[in-house]
Design a protein around this motif. Structure first.
Motif, PDB file in Angstrom:
ATOM      1  N   LEU A   1      72.503  72.437  39.547  1.00 52.46           N
ATOM      2  CA  LEU A   1      72.342  73.849  39.911  1.00 52.46           C
ATOM      3  C   LEU A   1      71.356  74.015  41.062  1.00 52.46           C
ATOM      4  O   LEU A   1      71.591  74.815  41.976  1.00 52.46           O
ATOM      5  CB  LEU A   1      71.889  74.665  38.705  1.00 52.46           C
ATOM      6  CG  LEU A   1      72.936  74.903  37.619  1.00 52.46           C
ATOM      7  CD1 LEU A   1      72.297  75.568  36.407  1.00 52.46           C
ATOM      8  CD2 LEU A   1      74.090  75.738  38.147  1.00 52.46           C
ATOM      9  N   VAL A   2      70.273  73.256  41.025  1.00 50.98           N
ATOM     10  CA  VAL A   2      69.299  73.304  42.119  1.00 50.98           C
ATOM     11  C   VAL A   2      69.957  72.844  43.419  1.00 50.98           C
ATOM     12  O   VAL A   2      69.810  73.478  44.463  1.00 50.98           O
ATOM     13  CB  VAL A   2      68.051  72.447  41.785  1.00 50.98           C
ATOM     14  CG1 VAL A   2      67.166  72.259  43.002  1.00 50.98           C
ATOM     15  CG2 VAL A   2      67.274  73.071  40.634  1.00 50.98           C
ATOM     16  N   TRP A   3      70.718  71.752  43.338  1.00 51.54           N
ATOM     17  CA  TRP A   3      71.428  71.250  44.521  1.00 51.54           C
ATOM     18  C   TRP A   3      72.417  72.285  45.041  1.00 51.54           C
ATOM     19  O   TRP A   3      72.495  72.520  46.252  1.00 51.54           O
ATOM     20  CB  TRP A   3      72.142  69.931  44.174  1.00 51.54           C
ATOM     21  CG  TRP A   3      72.989  69.418  45.287  1.00 51.54           C
ATOM     22  CD1 TRP A   3      72.571  68.713  46.384  1.00 51.54           C
ATOM     23  CD2 TRP A   3      74.406  69.588  45.428  1.00 51.54           C
ATOM     24  NE1 TRP A   3      73.650  68.432  47.194  1.00 51.54           N
ATOM     25  CE2 TRP A   3      74.794  68.960  46.618  1.00 51.54           C
ATOM     26  CE3 TRP A   3      75.389  70.212  44.651  1.00 51.54           C
ATOM     27  CZ2 TRP A   3      76.103  68.925  47.069  1.00 51.54           C
ATOM     28  CZ3 TRP A   3      76.696  70.173  45.091  1.00 51.54           C
ATOM     29  CH2 TRP A   3      77.046  69.538  46.284  1.00 51.54           C
ATOM     30  N   MET A   4      73.184  72.900  44.147  1.00 52.96           N
ATOM     31  CA  MET A   4      74.145  73.931  44.582  1.00 52.96           C
ATOM     32  C   MET A   4      73.444  75.072  45.303  1.00 52.96           C
ATOM     33  O   MET A   4      73.932  75.553  46.331  1.00 52.96           O
ATOM     34  CB  MET A   4      74.907  74.509  43.373  1.00 52.96           C
ATOM     35  CG  MET A   4      76.129  73.742  42.992  1.00 52.96           C
ATOM     36  SD  MET A   4      77.006  74.515  41.614  1.00 52.96           S
ATOM     37  CE  MET A   4      77.668  75.990  42.375  1.00 52.96           C
ATOM     38  N   GLY A   5      72.327  75.516  44.762  1.00 52.70           N
ATOM     39  CA  GLY A   5      71.570  76.581  45.418  1.00 52.70           C
ATOM     40  C   GLY A   5      71.113  76.182  46.808  1.00 52.70           C
ATOM     41  O   GLY A   5      71.181  76.975  47.755  1.00 52.70           O
ATOM     42  N   ARG A   6      70.681  74.932  46.940  1.00 49.17           N
ATOM     43  CA  ARG A   6      70.213  74.444  48.241  1.00 49.17           C
ATOM     44  C   ARG A   6      71.344  74.349  49.257  1.00 49.17           C
ATOM     45  O   ARG A   6      71.181  74.752  50.411  1.00 49.17           O
ATOM     46  CB  ARG A   6      69.545  73.080  48.087  1.00 49.17           C
ATOM     47  CG  ARG A   6      68.174  73.156  47.479  1.00 49.17           C
ATOM     48  CD  ARG A   6      67.534  71.794  47.423  1.00 49.17           C
ATOM     49  NE  ARG A   6      66.243  71.875  46.764  1.00 49.17           N
ATOM     50  CZ  ARG A   6      65.624  70.849  46.245  1.00 49.17           C
ATOM     51  NH1 ARG A   6      66.171  69.639  46.300  1.00 49.17           N
ATOM     52  NH2 ARG A   6      64.461  70.995  45.663  1.00 49.17           N
ATOM     53  N   VAL A   7      72.485  73.768  48.851  1.00 47.40           N
ATOM     54  CA  VAL A   7      73.575  73.631  49.828  1.00 47.40           C
ATOM     55  C   VAL A   7      74.140  74.992  50.206  1.00 47.40           C
ATOM     56  O   VAL A   7      74.566  75.190  51.344  1.00 47.40           O
ATOM     57  CB  VAL A   7      74.691  72.661  49.373  1.00 47.40           C
ATOM     58  CG1 VAL A   7      74.145  71.257  49.205  1.00 47.40           C
ATOM     59  CG2 VAL A   7      75.407  73.117  48.140  1.00 47.40           C
ATOM     60  N   ARG A   8      74.131  75.938  49.284  1.00 43.06           N
ATOM     61  CA  ARG A   8      74.573  77.301  49.607  1.00 43.06           C
ATOM     62  C   ARG A   8      73.643  77.905  50.653  1.00 43.06           C
ATOM     63  O   ARG A   8      74.085  78.474  51.642  1.00 43.06           O
ATOM     64  CB  ARG A   8      74.601  78.163  48.345  1.00 43.06           C
ATOM     65  CG  ARG A   8      75.052  79.579  48.591  1.00 43.06           C
ATOM     66  CD  ARG A   8      74.900  80.432  47.317  1.00 43.06           C
ATOM     67  NE  ARG A   8      75.123  81.817  47.645  1.00 43.06           N
ATOM     68  CZ  ARG A   8      74.213  82.626  48.174  1.00 43.06           C
ATOM     69  NH1 ARG A   8      72.993  82.179  48.438  1.00 43.06           N
ATOM     70  NH2 ARG A   8      74.500  83.883  48.466  1.00 43.06           N
ATOM     71  N   HIS A   9      72.334  77.750  50.419  1.00 47.67           N
ATOM     72  CA  HIS A   9      71.330  78.264  51.358  1.00 47.67           C
ATOM     73  C   HIS A   9      71.456  77.566  52.719  1.00 47.67           C
ATOM     74  O   HIS A   9      71.437  78.222  53.770  1.00 47.67           O
ATOM     75  CB  HIS A   9      69.925  78.069  50.795  1.00 47.67           C
ATOM     76  CG  HIS A   9      68.833  78.413  51.763  1.00 47.67           C
ATOM     77  ND1 HIS A   9      68.484  79.710  52.042  1.00 47.67           N
ATOM     78  CD2 HIS A   9      68.044  77.623  52.533  1.00 47.67           C
ATOM     79  CE1 HIS A   9      67.515  79.714  52.939  1.00 47.67           C
ATOM     80  NE2 HIS A   9      67.235  78.452  53.253  1.00 47.67           N
ATOM     81  N   ASN A  10      71.596  76.246  52.707  1.00 47.16           N
ATOM     82  CA  ASN A  10      71.732  75.497  53.963  1.00 47.16           C
ATOM     83  C   ASN A  10      72.987  75.919  54.724  1.00 47.16           C
ATOM     84  O   ASN A  10      72.957  76.039  55.949  1.00 47.16           O
ATOM     85  CB  ASN A  10      71.787  73.988  53.689  1.00 47.16           C
ATOM     86  CG  ASN A  10      70.460  73.448  53.198  1.00 47.16           C
ATOM     87  OD1 ASN A  10      69.428  74.092  53.304  1.00 47.16           O
ATOM     88  ND2 ASN A  10      70.503  72.245  52.630  1.00 47.16           N
ATOM     89  N   GLY A  11      74.084  76.135  53.994  1.00 45.07           N
ATOM     90  CA  GLY A  11      75.315  76.584  54.642  1.00 45.07           C
ATOM     91  C   GLY A  11      75.124  77.917  55.342  1.00 45.07           C
ATOM     92  O   GLY A  11      75.613  78.131  56.457  1.00 45.07           O
TER      93      GLY A  11
ATOM     94  N   ALA B   1      71.966  67.719  30.202  1.00 38.05           N
ATOM     95  CA  ALA B   1      71.166  68.930  30.459  1.00 38.05           C
ATOM     96  C   ALA B   1      70.321  68.768  31.722  1.00 38.05           C
ATOM     97  O   ALA B   1      70.253  69.678  32.561  1.00 38.05           O
ATOM     98  CB  ALA B   1      70.278  69.242  29.261  1.00 38.05           C
ATOM     99  N   VAL B   2      69.691  67.601  31.878  1.00 36.76           N
ATOM    100  CA  VAL B   2      68.899  67.335  33.086  1.00 36.76           C
ATOM    101  C   VAL B   2      69.807  67.342  34.317  1.00 36.76           C
ATOM    102  O   VAL B   2      69.462  67.897  35.359  1.00 36.76           O
ATOM    103  CB  VAL B   2      68.136  65.996  32.951  1.00 36.76           C
ATOM    104  CG1 VAL B   2      67.496  65.580  34.267  1.00 36.76           C
ATOM    105  CG2 VAL B   2      67.083  66.088  31.852  1.00 36.76           C
ATOM    106  N   CYS B   3      70.992  66.741  34.175  1.00 39.61           N
ATOM    107  CA  CYS B   3      71.965  66.719  35.269  1.00 39.61           C
ATOM    108  C   CYS B   3      72.384  68.137  35.654  1.00 39.61           C
ATOM    109  O   CYS B   3      72.482  68.463  36.838  1.00 39.61           O
ATOM    110  CB  CYS B   3      73.177  65.893  34.862  1.00 39.61           C
ATOM    111  SG  CYS B   3      74.474  65.844  36.105  1.00 39.61           S
ATOM    112  N   ALA B   4      72.629  68.972  34.662  1.00 37.96           N
ATOM    113  CA  ALA B   4      73.060  70.346  34.931  1.00 37.96           C
ATOM    114  C   ALA B   4      71.987  71.101  35.722  1.00 37.96           C
ATOM    115  O   ALA B   4      72.304  71.804  36.691  1.00 37.96           O
ATOM    116  CB  ALA B   4      73.364  71.073  33.622  1.00 37.96           C
ATOM    117  N   ILE B   5      70.738  70.937  35.343  1.00 41.77           N
ATOM    118  CA  ILE B   5      69.643  71.613  36.050  1.00 41.77           C
ATOM    119  C   ILE B   5      69.560  71.112  37.492  1.00 41.77           C
ATOM    120  O   ILE B   5      69.479  71.900  38.441  1.00 41.77           O
ATOM    121  CB  ILE B   5      68.308  71.415  35.307  1.00 41.77           C
ATOM    122  CG1 ILE B   5      68.337  72.165  33.972  1.00 41.77           C
ATOM    123  CG2 ILE B   5      67.126  71.862  36.162  1.00 41.77           C
ATOM    124  CD1 ILE B   5      67.228  71.785  33.013  1.00 41.77           C
ATOM    125  N   ALA B   6      69.597  69.787  37.653  1.00 40.73           N
ATOM    126  CA  ALA B   6      69.525  69.216  39.001  1.00 40.73           C
ATOM    127  C   ALA B   6      70.717  69.653  39.850  1.00 40.73           C
ATOM    128  O   ALA B   6      70.568  69.956  41.044  1.00 40.73           O
ATOM    129  CB  ALA B   6      69.466  67.688  38.917  1.00 40.73           C
TER     130      ALA B   6
END
Length: 195
Positions: free
Chosen positions: A68-78, A61-66
């Motif tokens: 998702l946060v990472w995915m949001g960041r790399v999408r934004h950075n892209g 569960a902690v991994c899933a949250i982290a």
């Protein structure tokens, strides 16, 4: 990356306990869930499996949250690096995992899009397809991260069909390891481009 490693370790511990359950064999008193709402007291091994299962579930569960946060960041950075609008709306970073049918390709697509936006012309990292393939295998086997069985039902399966559990556990562990390489590859290309 740390949370992926912890989730993979949690699933490896589950596999070890499932092997221990299989080698110990079903107790003479029968399965933990004896039907019609009757449960016998758990053996110490079964009780410890409950603890391992809970700990690995928490790590996942902690991994899933982290993640998702990472995915949001790399999408934004892209988007920032390319100046182009991403292929997938930001809401799909979260909904892409739970909406039936699209959950078979949207999460991979979001990461692939972010990578292509960050490193135009470069081939996608192999870890992306390995991670996604292992994730799908664990999802489709019905005993991986998305199983609907209770812990007692998993214990019963360990006594009779441990190979199915171990195959799914191996896919989850492989997905976690490939995920570590994926996070490193995408993050590195974005950091290199930002510098």
């Amino acid at each position: 990356m740390t949370t992926l490693a912890l989730a993979g370790l949690g699933w490896a511990m589950r596999a070890v306990w499932q092997i221990r359950l299989a080698t110990a064999g079903e107790p003479a008193s029968g399965l933990p869930d004896q039907g019609e709402g009757n449960h016998r007291p758990l053996t110490s091994l079964e009780d410890s499996y409950h603890l391992v299962s809970s700990a690995s579930g928490f790590a996942a569960a902690v991994c899933a949250i982290a993640f998702l946060v990472w995915m949001g960041r790399v999408r934004h950075n892209g988007r920032e690096l390319s100046g182009a609008r991403p292929r997938y709306a930001g809401l799909w970073v979260y909904l892409g995992w739970v909406v039936p049918v699209v959950n078979f390709w949207f999460p991979r697509g979001i990461i692939a899009d972010a990578y292509r936006s960050s490193a135009p012309g470069e081939p996608l990292p192999l870890s992306l397809n390995v991670w996604w393939g292992m994730w799908l295998i664990s999802m489709l086997t019905g005993v991986g991260l998305t199983y609907a069985d209770s812990t007692d039902e998993i214990i019963a399966r360990a006594y009779t069909d441990v190979w199915q559990l171990l195959a799914s556990d191996a896919a989850v562990i492989a997905a976690a390891v490939a995920g570590i390489f994926l996070v490193r590859a995408v993050t590195a290309v974005q950091e290199r481009r930002m510098n």
